[in-house]
Design a protein around this motif. Sequence first.
Motif, PDB file in Angstrom:
ATOM      1  N   GLN A 159      26.380 -35.252  25.129  1.00 43.69           N
ATOM      2  CA  GLN A 159      25.362 -35.193  25.614  1.00 43.69           C
ATOM      3  C   GLN A 159      25.634 -35.610  27.221  1.00 43.69           C
ATOM      4  O   GLN A 159      26.269 -36.443  27.541  1.00 43.69           O
ATOM      5  N   TYR A 160      25.154 -34.493  27.973  1.00 46.91           N
ATOM      6  CA  TYR A 160      25.794 -34.214  29.464  1.00 46.91           C
ATOM      7  C   TYR A 160      24.448 -34.386  30.285  1.00 46.91           C
ATOM      8  O   TYR A 160      23.671 -33.553  30.109  1.00 46.91           O
ATOM      9  N   HIS A 161      24.186 -35.362  31.158  1.00 43.38           N
ATOM     10  CA  HIS A 161      23.210 -35.407  31.933  1.00 43.38           C
ATOM     11  C   HIS A 161      23.484 -35.669  33.449  1.00 43.38           C
ATOM     12  O   HIS A 161      24.431 -36.511  33.832  1.00 43.38           O
ATOM     13  N   THR A 162      22.819 -35.047  34.309  1.00 42.63           N
ATOM     14  CA  THR A 162      23.336 -35.276  35.804  1.00 42.63           C
ATOM     15  C   THR A 162      21.981 -35.477  36.594  1.00 42.63           C
ATOM     16  O   THR A 162      20.858 -34.909  36.109  1.00 42.63           O
ATOM     17  N   ARG A 176      28.792 -39.267  25.158  1.00 44.01           N
ATOM     18  CA  ARG A 176      27.538 -39.316  26.178  1.00 44.01           C
ATOM     19  C   ARG A 176      28.160 -39.512  27.871  1.00 44.01           C
ATOM     20  O   ARG A 176      29.094 -40.503  28.071  1.00 44.01           O
ATOM     21  N   HIS A 209      26.995 -39.333  31.867  1.00 43.64           N
ATOM     22  CA  HIS A 209      25.824 -39.545  32.803  1.00 43.64           C
ATOM     23  C   HIS A 209      26.141 -39.618  34.222  1.00 43.64           C
ATOM     24  O   HIS A 209      27.061 -40.697  34.319  1.00 43.64           O
ATOM     25  N   SER A 214      24.874 -40.020  38.194  1.00 43.45           N
ATOM     26  CA  SER A 214      23.799 -40.054  38.981  1.00 43.45           C
ATOM     27  C   SER A 214      24.041 -40.595  40.381  1.00 43.45           C
ATOM     28  O   SER A 214      24.906 -41.351  40.561  1.00 43.45           O
TER      29      SER A 214
END
Length: 341
Positions: free
Chosen positions: A232-235, A272, A274, A276
Amino acid sequence: MKKTVRFLYINIILHVLIWGLVLSLPYLISSAENEYKIGPVPGLFFSLAGCLHLFIFYFNAFFLIPGLLNRRLWWVYIPASALLIIGSFQLKYHMLLWWFPEVLKDMAAYKFVFAPSIVVFIISIVYRKVLDKLQYDRLQQKIKAEQLSTELKFLRSQISPHFLFNVLTNLVSLARKKSDQMEPALIMLSDLMRYSLYDTQIVKVPLAKEMAYLNNYIALQRLRFGDDVDIQYHTGQNIENENYTIEPMLLIPFVENAFKHGTGYLENPVIRIHVSIKNDQLVFEVENQIDQKPGASKDESSGIGLANVKSRLDLLYKDRHDLKIKTDKGMFHIVLTLMLK
C-alpha cells in the motif's frame, strides 16, 4: 575561496582607513596656527611617530609573534620585543632632539611621546591573538566540513552495494518465473543504477528525483511479489514539487528494511508506505509486519541500512528532523519528519 579573498580585501581596506585616520588626525582636529598640535605634541611629530607605531604594530603582529612567540621561542621574543620598544624610544628622542627640541623641555609631554609605543605594542598582541583565533576557527570548520564530506561519502558507498544486492535478488526471482516484466524491470533497474551511481554524488537532489527512485524500487518489488504481498503506497499531491531538495538515497533504506523483514515466511504480509508534505515538512511513514520468532533476522547485514540513514540524518539534518521507530503487536513502524527548508 571567494569569501577568503573578499575577507582579505575588506581587512586591507579597514587597516588603510584606520591608519589613514590616525596619521591625519592632527590635521583634522587642529589648525595651522597651533602647528596642528594635539596637546603638547606638534602635528608633524604625531604623524612621524604614527608611522613608527605602524611599523611596531605590523612587525610585532606579523613577524615577531608568528615567527617567535607562536613557536614558543620566548627567550628570543622577549629581547626582540624589548629591542623594538627601546629602539622606538630612541628614534622618537632623536626626532625631538633634531626637529622639536622645545618638546623635550616639557616633562609632561613625555607620556604622550613614549607611552603610545607600548600601547600600540599591546594592541598588536591582542590583534594577533584575535586573528589567530579566527584563523583557527576557520581551519576547524574546514576540517569539520572535510570530515563530514568524507563520512558522507563512506556512508553513501555503503548504500549502493547493499541496494544492488537486493535488486538483483528481485530480478533473479523474475527470471525464474520467466515473467514478461523482465524487460521493463531491467529498464527500471537501469534508471535506479544511474541515479545511485551518478545523481547521488551531489550534496542534494530534487525531491522529485528521490521520489522517482522510490517509485521504481516499489514497482520492482510489486513485479517480484505480485499478489503475495499487499503493498500500500500513497503519496501526497505536491510531493514532487521541484522547489524541494533532499539528501539522496535517504528514504530508500526504510523501504528496503520493510521488504527485507516484512516478507518471506509471514502470512498475508502487508507493507504500508505513505509520503506527504505540509508546511515545507516531509512526513514519511513505513509500516510492515515482522517475524517475532527468535533468530528471525535474515542476514548479518540486517540493520545496516537503518544505522546508515540515522548517521546521515544526524550529520545533515541535525535539529531539523524527528525519527520515531517503534514495534508493537508484530508491526514495525517508522515515522520520519524532515524539514525541507
